[in-house]
Design a protein around this motif. Structure first.
Motif, PDB file in Angstrom:
ATOM      1  N   SER A 151       0.815  -1.173   0.072  1.00 46.09           N
ATOM      2  CA  SER A 151       0.130  -0.075  -0.134  1.00 46.09           C
ATOM      3  C   SER A 151       0.727   1.043   0.159  1.00 46.09           C
ATOM      4  O   SER A 151       0.405   2.304  -0.641  1.00 46.09           O
ATOM      5  N   GLU A 152       1.982   1.411   0.687  1.00 52.49           N
ATOM      6  CA  GLU A 152       2.860   2.355   0.715  1.00 52.49           C
ATOM      7  C   GLU A 152       3.730   2.686  -0.503  1.00 52.49           C
ATOM      8  O   GLU A 152       3.958   3.684  -1.045  1.00 52.49           O
ATOM      9  N   GLU A 154       2.459   1.727  -3.255  1.00 47.70           N
ATOM     10  CA  GLU A 154       1.520   2.645  -4.236  1.00 47.70           C
ATOM     11  C   GLU A 154       1.352   4.080  -4.034  1.00 47.70           C
ATOM     12  O   GLU A 154       1.359   4.940  -4.883  1.00 47.70           O
ATOM     13  N   HIS A 155       1.401   4.203  -2.755  1.00 53.62           N
ATOM     14  CA  HIS A 155       1.561   5.745  -2.078  1.00 53.62           C
ATOM     15  C   HIS A 155       2.615   6.601  -2.688  1.00 53.62           C
ATOM     16  O   HIS A 155       2.672   7.652  -3.235  1.00 53.62           O
TER      17      HIS A 155
ATOM     18  N   ARG B  35      -4.475  -9.088  -4.899  1.00 54.13           N
ATOM     19  CA  ARG B  35      -4.479  -8.791  -3.372  1.00 54.13           C
ATOM     20  C   ARG B  35      -5.490  -9.743  -2.778  1.00 54.13           C
ATOM     21  O   ARG B  35      -5.509  -9.740  -1.701  1.00 54.13           O
ATOM     22  N   GLU B  84       2.871  -7.576   2.435  1.00 53.00           N
ATOM     23  CA  GLU B  84       1.655  -7.156   2.843  1.00 53.00           C
ATOM     24  C   GLU B  84       0.656  -8.216   2.598  1.00 53.00           C
ATOM     25  O   GLU B  84      -0.503  -8.296   3.305  1.00 53.00           O
ATOM     26  N   LYS B 113      -3.331  -0.091   6.839  1.00 55.23           N
ATOM     27  CA  LYS B 113      -3.645   0.347   5.484  1.00 55.23           C
ATOM     28  C   LYS B 113      -4.792  -0.600   4.790  1.00 55.23           C
ATOM     29  O   LYS B 113      -5.027  -0.417   3.676  1.00 55.23           O
ATOM     30  N   ILE B 177      -4.003   7.922  -0.323  1.00 51.30           N
ATOM     31  CA  ILE B 177      -3.366   8.479  -1.423  1.00 51.30           C
ATOM     32  C   ILE B 177      -3.868   9.948  -1.747  1.00 51.30           C
ATOM     33  O   ILE B 177      -3.400  10.756  -1.944  1.00 51.30           O
TER      34      ILE B 177
END
Lengths: 468, 200
Positions: A151-152, A154-155, B35, B84, B113, B177
């Protein structure tokens, strides 16, 4: 920021990269270099696509294929179709989003934490992230470098920033010089043993002291690499002449090199800077280390015996030790040097650099590995492989009975076919001895390249300080 | 991200420290490019025997934990690799929160997240939850993120800390984001002032 306020190396880099902060919020930190690989990036690229976003600064992103790649003949197709798909996905994503990729057929392909420094991408004062916990490696250059989740990733792709809570600072000072046969791998394993695998949680560690200053860049990378194994957010070492000389002349070294060096010279911690915590150790106390358990903190000197769980005061530590010894099939009181091995692995982002291969080759030169041992050397990058071959190291290893492979993460995590079979015992220069890490039921002992090389010849662990 | 406000669920125990992400999701399952679909591989080497059958000795396989949505561990939960996939596996399996004495940094970040709440409680309260989960069938706790509390029907009322930004994102299920892109002007300004180091 008051100019004469003494600050640590970490604080200087952090302050310089603050894009935005307000009370009660995380700090938005600018990221100078984003390294990506095939395993933790596909979902991030997919996220961008789904949201219709682009990479904000593709030129600050660099990719390579490492975790999943075969280390055998690269001209053959990848047999594992799922692995192949992941590798092809990175290729396609890098094309679509205009990211520089060191692909499988590139002579510069290699483990992401090996090629970053090798290409001169890693530089002092930078913020560096990657979807891999061993990103802490790059801290050896006086950069703030840490691992992040997808996720980070992607950030960072979308914003070139990360929202972060400011970590605490910890100085780990090592007085004196490491003894003969004692390497930076032994130093970091020793420290993890003392700190435990959670001892650094919430901290950025800065390693200081004479023993650190005397290390080469390769050795410093080994130390910072395993900071995460003590739970630390990052590990750092202040840049000095050793650092500058390593970077000079590399492909991505700054064009105005001297100007950069002058800027880098302002980075080391000010003499009066304060850390949230200071731990001091003596290099004299450190012997070659071998892990006996299933986390890197379960480590002991090679001249000791397998510990007895009954000697652990904390009940959870005792229980951990018991289950670790059961998994490792070890009996308390057994001399570490009495442990026989089936496999030896020299490689990984911790110890696959040219210096590591040179010292290992020197030890095995003219000798043969023990009959019951199979051993392999996996260089960290194509450049290292080429250099080693130029120096004839490949032949030294081959003559001794080692396999000589193509660059990649390989048996450090066994995502590719390089794996232990159930019950096999391995001396490994990698970073994690978790259950099943190198293959289900496989038993991993973490050691330095010297210790691994000597163990391959002897067929069991030996104290390299007294071995010829 | 799915929001997390309150949740009541059955607690399953995982009575060990240093549960690393290699155990949560072994490497052979990291090759997927999605995912989703990782739940079936959660704790694979612990949950399944070599022949593929369920390992009866592994805690999560006990019938009383079958519908658990909260996991209680010990110290340093989630250490090791940044994958993740570990969080995706827990989430896909149906876990909404993990309670432990401490977490590894990256895992803790990754949880928040993905709408999975990591809760740090002191050792006494973690022990209490372990004890009660072992004493009572289908032992439940209720987690209230707004109030930052974990309570049960037997008198447990435990408060936990979480930084306000993380809490705000979890409660609102916010796209971080998008939040950051609200500050795009500041990012542009930073880039203008700091120049470029990487030349192509």
């Amino acid at each position: 920021m008051i100019a004469n306020n003494p600050r640590t190396l970490f604080e200087k880099i952090w302050d310089q990269h603050v894009v935005y902060e307000e009370p009660g919020q995380q700090t938005l930190l600018y990221i100078d270099l984003h390294l990506i690989h095939e395993v933790t990036s596909p979902q991030a690229f997919e996220g961008l696509r789904l949201a219709g976003r682009k990479l904000r600064r593709p030129e600050k992103t660099v990719g390579t294929q490492d975790h999943n790649v075969p280390t055998t003949d690269r001209s053959l197709p990848i047999v594992d179709t799922v692995s192949r798909q992941q590798i092809e996905t990175l290729r396609k994503n890098c094309q679509e989003f205009d990211v520089r990729l060191y692909d499988l057929d590139s002579p510069q392909q290699g483990i992401v934490h090996v090629i970053g420094p090798e290409l001169g991408l890693t530089q002092p004062g930078m913020t560096i992230v990657c979807g891999d916990s061993h990103t802490s490696t790059h801290g050896a250059f006086g950069a703030l470098a840490f691992g992040i989740g997808t996720s980070e990733v992607e950030h960072v792709m979308a914003t070139q920033t990360l929202a972060q809570l400011r970590p605490k600072t910890c100085e780990i000072r090592i007085n004196g010089s490491l003894g003969r046969g004692v390497t930076s791998k032994d130093l970091i394993l020793y420290l993890i043993g003392k700190l435990t695998t959670a001892g650094g949680t919430g901290y950025v560690i800065e390693y200081t002291g004479q023993a650190i200053r005397e290390l080469s860049m390769e050795e410093r990378m080994t130390v910072c690499n395993m900071s995460i194994e003590a739970g630390a957010r990052a590990g750092m070492i202040a840049p000095d002449e050793t650092t500058y000389e390593y970077i000079r002349g590399r492909e991505f070294a700054p064009v105005n090199f001297e100007e950069s060096v002058n800027r880098w010279k302002s980075l080391p911690s000010d003499p009066d800077a304060n850390y949230d915590r200071v731990d001091i150790f003596e290099a004299d106390d450190i012997a070659p280390q071998v892990t006996w358990g299933t986390n890197p903190g379960q480590v002991i000197s090679v001249d000791s015996n397998v510990p007895d769980p009954a000697d652990f005061e904390d009940p959870t530590d005792r229980q951990s030790a018991q289950s670790a010894l059961k998994y490792m099939d070890l009996t308390p009181g057994t001399p570490m040097t009495g442990i026989a091995l089936d496999r030896v692995f020299i490689g990984s982002c911790t110890n696959s650099r040219i210096e590591d291969l040179r010292v290992a080759a020197e030890l095995v030169h003219g000798k043969k590995i023990a009959d019951h041992v199979s051993a392999m050397v996996v260089p960290g990058s194509g450049i290292i492989k080429q250099q080693a071959e130029k120096e004839g190291l490949d032949q030294v290893f081959l003559d001794a009975g080692f396999e000589w492979r193509e660059a990649g993460c390989s048996m450090c995590l066994g995502m590719n076919p390089d794996q232990l079979s159930p019950g096999e015992r391995c001396a490994s220069t990698s970073n994690r001895n978790f259950e099943g890490r190198q293959g289900r039921g496989g038993r991993t002992h973490l050691v330095s390249p010297e210790m691994a090389a000597a163990a391959a010849i002897a067929g069991h662990f030996v104290d390299v300080r007294h071995w010829d | 991200m799915k929001p997390f406000t309150t949740h009541t669920g059955i607690v399953a125990t995982l009575d060990r420290s240093n549960v690393d992400t290699d155990q949560i999701i072994p490497k052979q399952f990291l090759k997927r490019i999605e995912r989703t679909g990782f739940g079936q591989y959660l704790f694979f080497d612990w949950r399944f025997l070599e022949d593929g059958s369920l390992n009866p000795d592994f805690e999560l396989n006990q019938p009383r934990f079958e519908n658990a949505s909260i996991l209680v561990g010990r110290k340093n939960f989630g250490n090791g690799s940044s994958r993740e996939h570990a969080v995706w596996a827990l989430d896909d399996y149906g876990i909404r929160a993990v309670i432990a004495e401490s977490f590894a940094d990256i895992f803790y970040n990754n949880c928040s997240k993905n709408g999975l709440l990591p809760i740090v409680l002191n050792a006494d309260h973690v022990q209490l939850i372990h004890d009660r989960a072992n004493q009572h069938d289908a032992y439940e706790v209720t987690i209230d993120l707004n109030e930052q509390t974990v309570v049960d029907d037997y008198g447990l009322a435990s408060a936990f800390e979480i930084d306000s930004f993380r809490k705000q994102c979890l409660v609102g299920g916010l796209d971080q984001i998008a939040l950051t892109l609200n500050h795009i002007g500041k990012i542009e300004q930073f880039e203008k002032e700091n120049g470029d180091w990487l030349e192509r």
